[in-house]
Design a protein around this motif. Structure first.
Motif, PDB file in Angstrom:
ATOM      1  N   ALA A   1       0.997   4.034  -2.872  1.00 19.28           N
ATOM      2  CA  ALA A   1       0.497   5.390  -2.928  1.00 19.28           C
ATOM      3  C   ALA A   1       1.780   6.321  -3.262  1.00 19.28           C
ATOM      4  O   ALA A   1       1.664   7.236  -3.814  1.00 19.28           O
ATOM      5  CB  ALA A   1       0.446   5.513  -1.268  1.00 19.28           C
TER       6      ALA A   1
ATOM      7  N   HIS B   1      -3.661  -3.705   6.594  1.00 23.50           N
ATOM      8  CA  HIS B   1      -4.214  -3.851   8.022  1.00 23.50           C
ATOM      9  C   HIS B   1      -5.578  -5.004   8.097  1.00 23.50           C
ATOM     10  O   HIS B   1      -6.507  -4.419   7.248  1.00 23.50           O
ATOM     11  CB  HIS B   1      -4.725  -2.388   8.605  1.00 23.50           C
ATOM     12  CG  HIS B   1      -3.587  -1.620   8.969  1.00 23.50           C
ATOM     13  ND1 HIS B   1      -2.201  -2.085   8.997  1.00 23.50           N
ATOM     14  CD2 HIS B   1      -3.583  -0.295   8.718  1.00 23.50           C
ATOM     15  CE1 HIS B   1      -1.593  -0.939   9.208  1.00 23.50           C
ATOM     16  NE2 HIS B   1      -2.310   0.278   9.021  1.00 23.50           N
TER      17      HIS B   1
ATOM     18  N   THR C   1       0.806  -0.929  -0.042  1.00 29.26           N
ATOM     19  CA  THR C   1      -0.025   0.092   0.046  1.00 29.26           C
ATOM     20  C   THR C   1       1.049   1.273   0.097  1.00 29.26           C
ATOM     21  O   THR C   1       0.704   2.022  -0.815  1.00 29.26           O
ATOM     22  CB  THR C   1      -0.914  -0.141   1.340  1.00 29.26           C
ATOM     23  OG1 THR C   1      -1.896   1.082   0.958  1.00 29.26           O
ATOM     24  CG2 THR C   1      -0.224   0.269   2.566  1.00 29.26           C
ATOM     25  N   ALA C   2       2.114   1.239   0.513  1.00 30.13           N
ATOM     26  CA  ALA C   2       2.857   2.422   0.704  1.00 30.13           C
ATOM     27  C   ALA C   2       3.547   2.477  -0.870  1.00 30.13           C
ATOM     28  O   ALA C   2       3.652   3.666  -1.171  1.00 30.13           O
ATOM     29  CB  ALA C   2       3.986   2.265   1.930  1.00 30.13           C
TER      30      ALA C   2
ATOM     31  N   ILE D   1      -8.575   3.439  10.674  1.00 33.58           N
ATOM     32  CA  ILE D   1      -8.431   2.614   9.714  1.00 33.58           C
ATOM     33  C   ILE D   1      -9.807   1.913   9.389  1.00 33.58           C
ATOM     34  O   ILE D   1      -9.904   1.291   8.307  1.00 33.58           O
ATOM     35  CB  ILE D   1      -7.249   1.585  10.058  1.00 33.58           C
ATOM     36  CG1 ILE D   1      -7.701   0.644  11.400  1.00 33.58           C
ATOM     37  CG2 ILE D   1      -6.222   1.963  10.041  1.00 33.58           C
ATOM     38  CD1 ILE D   1      -6.737  -0.464  11.678  1.00 33.58           C
TER      39      ILE D   1
ATOM     40  N   HIS E   1      -9.568  -1.074  -4.161  1.00 26.87           N
ATOM     41  CA  HIS E   1      -9.132   0.201  -4.070  1.00 26.87           C
ATOM     42  C   HIS E   1      -7.763   0.495  -4.337  1.00 26.87           C
ATOM     43  O   HIS E   1      -6.752  -0.384  -3.840  1.00 26.87           O
ATOM     44  CB  HIS E   1      -9.197   0.581  -2.439  1.00 26.87           C
ATOM     45  CG  HIS E   1      -8.851   1.903  -2.226  1.00 26.87           C
ATOM     46  ND1 HIS E   1      -7.895   2.649  -2.264  1.00 26.87           N
ATOM     47  CD2 HIS E   1      -9.861   2.894  -1.586  1.00 26.87           C
ATOM     48  CE1 HIS E   1      -8.020   3.893  -1.785  1.00 26.87           C
ATOM     49  NE2 HIS E   1      -9.043   4.022  -1.656  1.00 26.87           N
TER      50      HIS E   1
ATOM     51  N   SER F   1      -5.153  -1.517   3.404  1.00 28.35           N
ATOM     52  CA  SER F   1      -3.719  -0.926   3.564  1.00 28.35           C
ATOM     53  C   SER F   1      -2.960  -1.985   4.346  1.00 28.35           C
ATOM     54  O   SER F   1      -1.901  -1.322   5.207  1.00 28.35           O
ATOM     55  CB  SER F   1      -3.951   0.445   4.262  1.00 28.35           C
ATOM     56  OG  SER F   1      -4.416   1.355   3.545  1.00 28.35           O
TER      57      SER F   1
ATOM     58  N   VAL G   1      -5.302   2.404  -3.959  1.00 28.11           N
ATOM     59  CA  VAL G   1      -3.939   2.367  -3.072  1.00 28.11           C
ATOM     60  C   VAL G   1      -3.908   1.537  -1.855  1.00 28.11           C
ATOM     61  O   VAL G   1      -3.182   0.938  -1.553  1.00 28.11           O
ATOM     62  CB  VAL G   1      -4.037   3.949  -2.550  1.00 28.11           C
ATOM     63  CG1 VAL G   1      -2.936   4.180  -1.375  1.00 28.11           C
ATOM     64  CG2 VAL G   1      -3.568   4.878  -3.776  1.00 28.11           C
ATOM     65  N   LYS G   2      -5.217   1.374  -1.286  1.00 27.85           N
ATOM     66  CA  LYS G   2      -5.078   0.650  -0.117  1.00 27.85           C
ATOM     67  C   LYS G   2      -5.467  -0.886  -0.263  1.00 27.85           C
ATOM     68  O   LYS G   2      -5.346  -1.570   0.593  1.00 27.85           O
ATOM     69  CB  LYS G   2      -6.482   0.926   0.754  1.00 27.85           C
ATOM     70  CG  LYS G   2      -6.601   2.478   1.207  1.00 27.85           C
ATOM     71  CD  LYS G   2      -7.626   2.686   2.123  1.00 27.85           C
ATOM     72  CE  LYS G   2      -8.151   4.227   2.488  1.00 27.85           C
ATOM     73  NZ  LYS G   2      -9.211   4.340   3.330  1.00 27.85           N
TER      74      LYS G   2
END
Ligand code: 6R9
Length: 644
Positions: A358, A520, A354-355, A585, A547, A518, A549-550
């Motif tokens: 992004a 999590h 996810t990072a 979150i 999603h 993300s 990005v997530k």
């Protein structure tokens, strides 16, 4: 489909190569006890074990015990045993929220700090087997607090600093902690997180907590309850730095970590001392091919299992230097990670897809203006990585010269189970590749039939490994029911998976009611029960949606009580409500008011249909004839929330 293959790295003396990987596999298959006995030498034992593996996943004699008559101490393995050889080497390089706000602790300093915190805990009455809850930012003191618990045999339970007071209270109550360790405030992306205030709110519902140990991080003004709250810096005054490590049995509890499942409240995953430490020590050494003097940076928070295993225990048990990062990848700007890699000289970077996604969106320039010459190896964890993000990580971040280890594992597994070894495994973007030696994955269909060869199915593990969780705190039956009854005699991971013709594993994501936002884990049931706790809500159903990005976002269908009117204002109120109930979150990305939910005649919500609507896969709703009222589906489709 042609797949690009990235050949395994070569030419680094001492790395596990293909031949070594094969040899380990052979050894693990032909003489498991001998293999694991040798592997367990990566840590120091106080009393050597004589029994190695003692496990069965069958109901009749269900048990998971490793090295069961040995004794050891985790903090002694992470600290004391390094003092004579690397006492002055940095153990932790702390990087604060603001770039360049750094602090280095050598092994000697971390040892001293740990012993002193351990003595403070003893002074507060904490004894072997007691539970201590940690609610902390990513500061060096957090590692010292974890190690201090292990030194005296207390069981830590870390609660991620992003969780709400309610979530914190539930976790404190469930394991009956007598002491909480927190900071005055946390700092994230330039904002303050009111940790101590959250603890105060949580403790209104936790009469069992006798003391709160408060670490000064920001110096913010926080209320102190006389007799209960103690500042760590005050408590440390004059405290001895002599604290002999408590010998712990290999199967004594080490820590509890709460994680979300398909049903009910989060479960307290329990890891024990010997097997867990062997597993994280070995996997850190082999997967990251760590060498003396290198700087390792795992960006995970200690509130998640990745932070436990690969920020703290795995690196320190190996005498490595580990970075603790108290910030976020996009503060003060999108170049933060790469600027920090250069400034600190990071050799191995381990982060989440996810990072990567992004940062990829922000353009290459944030990356290319840094040198990244120190980087040797990249890693990912937490969710499937799409080949585009993998390619960008490899080409732009790693300049095409750093292998990527895509590591699959879970809170329950303690450490990495499926992953490339950088010098032994050819890489395929998006695949976690192959199981580590001794790890035995299998793919099964819904009925439990074993699927051979190239195929797709549900991922199970047919035998134990030392780092496996041992129980759900206070609920051994739930442990057995959750993981060992879907496919009797096997551990069910909850993940779907494909295996290709080369025997490579491709994790496709959760097949249960867990969504991965993300990286999590969120149980849809948790978000639903938060929503129905609001006075306007009659019923709620939550599913995952794709999603960009997530990875996955949260899509909530909400039926209001009679007399309540849907509005944008109420939508915003409900999203904020979930934030407050669980934490940011868990806030739904999309919230659709639904006059009715699709249900079978027996009253079961048909999530399959809701998932399709959330995914905008409207041509594929499947059979709706068994619904009590098929008409509700048309309304839901017509009023679908645009998710882009
Ligand atoms: C370590 C951690 C576990 C779930 C797991 C799976 C997903 C983790 C992955 C991955 C694909 C990878 N997951 N690593 N999926 N590729 N390399 O993340 O633990 O928070 O318990 O999550 O995460 O779905 O079941 P945890």
């Amino acid at each position: 489909m042609t797949e690009t293959l990235y050949p395994a790295a070569t030419g680094r003396a001492g790395s596990l190569d293909r031949a070594a990987y094969e040899a380990q596999w052979q050894a693990a298959a032909t003489d498991p006890d001998g293999y694991w006995r040798d592997e367990a030498r990566c840590i120091d034992w106080i009393t050597p074990f004589t029994t190695v593996k003692d496990t069965s996943f069958d109901e009749a004699d269900f048990r998971i015990r490793w090295f069961a008559d040995g004794s050891l101490n985790v903090s002694a393995n992470c600290l004391d045993r390094h003092l004579s050889t690397r006492g002055d080497q940095p153990a932790i390089v702390w990087e604060g929220d603001e770039p360049g706000e750094t602090r280095t602790l050598t092994y000697r300093e971390l040892h001293r700090e740990t012993c002193r915190v351990a003595n403070v805990l003893k002074g507060l009455g904490v004894r072997k087997g007691d539970r201590v809850t940690l609610y902390l930012p990513m500061i060096a003191e957090a590692a010292a607090a974890m190690l201090a618990c292990t030194r005296i045999g207390a069981i830590h339970s870390i609660v991620f600093g992003g969780f709400s007071p309610d979530s914190l209270a539930n976790r404190i109550q469930d394991c009956d902690s007598s002491v909480v360790i927190c900071a005055d405030e946390g700092c994230r992306g330039g904002k303050r997180i009111p940790l101590k205030k959250n603890v105060d709110k949580a403790l209104e519902h936790c009469p069992g907590v006798r003391h709160v140990l408060v670490i000064r991080r920001t110096g913010g003004d926080v209320p102190i309850t006389e007799g209960r709250d103690v500042w760590l810096h005050d408590a440390l005054e004059g405290v001895s730095d002599d604290c002999p490590p408590e010998p712990m049995n290999a199967e004594d509890p080490l820590f509890i970590l709460y994680t979300s499942g398909s049903t009910g409240k989060p479960k307290g995953v329990l890891h024990t001392t010997g097997g867990y430490l062997v597993w994280v020590t070995k996997t850190f050494r082999d997967v990251f091919d760590y060498r003396d003097g290198e700087l390792f940076w795992c960006t995970a928070d200690i509130g998640w299992v990745t932070g436990h295993s690969y920020v703290v225990y795995g690196p320190l048990a190996n005498g490595a230097t580990t970075v603790m990062f108290d910030g976020v990848p996009n503060y003060p700007d999108h170049g933060r990670l790469w600027e920090t890699v250069d400034r600190l000289g990071v050799n191995i970077l381990y982060t989440a897809p996810t990072a990567i996604r992004a940062l990829m969106r922000e353009g290459d320039e944030w990356v290319t203006k840094s040198s990244r010459a120190s980087l040797r190896l990249l890693g990912t964890v937490g969710e499937p990585i799409n080949p585009e993000a993998w390619g960008w990580y490899h080409r732009v971040v790693g300049d095409g010269r750093c292998p990527i280890v895509d590591t699959w594992w879970q809170t329950e597994t303690g450490g990495i189970l499926i992953s490339p070894l950088p010098h032994a495994t050819d890489l395929k973007p998006g695949s976690a590749t192959k199981p580590l030696p001794g790890v035995q994955p299998q793919l099964v269909d819904a009925e439990g039939k074993v699927l051979e060869g190239p195929t797709e199915g549900n991922l199970v593990l047919t035998d134990s490994w030392p780092g496996q969780m041992r129980t759900v705190w206070n609920d051994h039956d739930r442990f057995f029911q959750t993981y060992f009854t879907t496919y009797p005699g096997k551990y069910f991971t909850g993940d779907g998976c494909r295996r290709d013709a080369d025997g490579y594993y491709w994790i496709t994501g959760r097949v249960d009611d867990v969504i991965n936002v993300s990286g999590h884990r969120m149980g849809t049931a948790e978000v639903e029960s938060a929503l129905v706790a609001h006075s306007t809500v009659a019923e709620a159903a939550v599913v995952g949606m794709p999603h960009e990005v997530k990875g996955q976002g949260i899509y909530a269908f909400v039926t209001l009580n009679v007399g309540e009117e849907p509005s944008d204002e109420l939508r915003a109120t409900l999203r904020q409500w979930v934030r407050n109930e669980i934490g940011p979150i868990a806030s739904p990305d999309a919230l659709q008011f639904a006059p009715g939910l699709p249900k079978t005649r027996s009253g079961k919500i048909m999530r399959r249909i809701l998932r399709k609507i959330a995914e905008n896969d409207l041509g594929n709703l499947g059979d709706t004839s068994t619904l009590a009222d098929p008409g509700v589906v048309d309304t839901l489709v017509a009023e679908r929330v645009q998710t882009g």
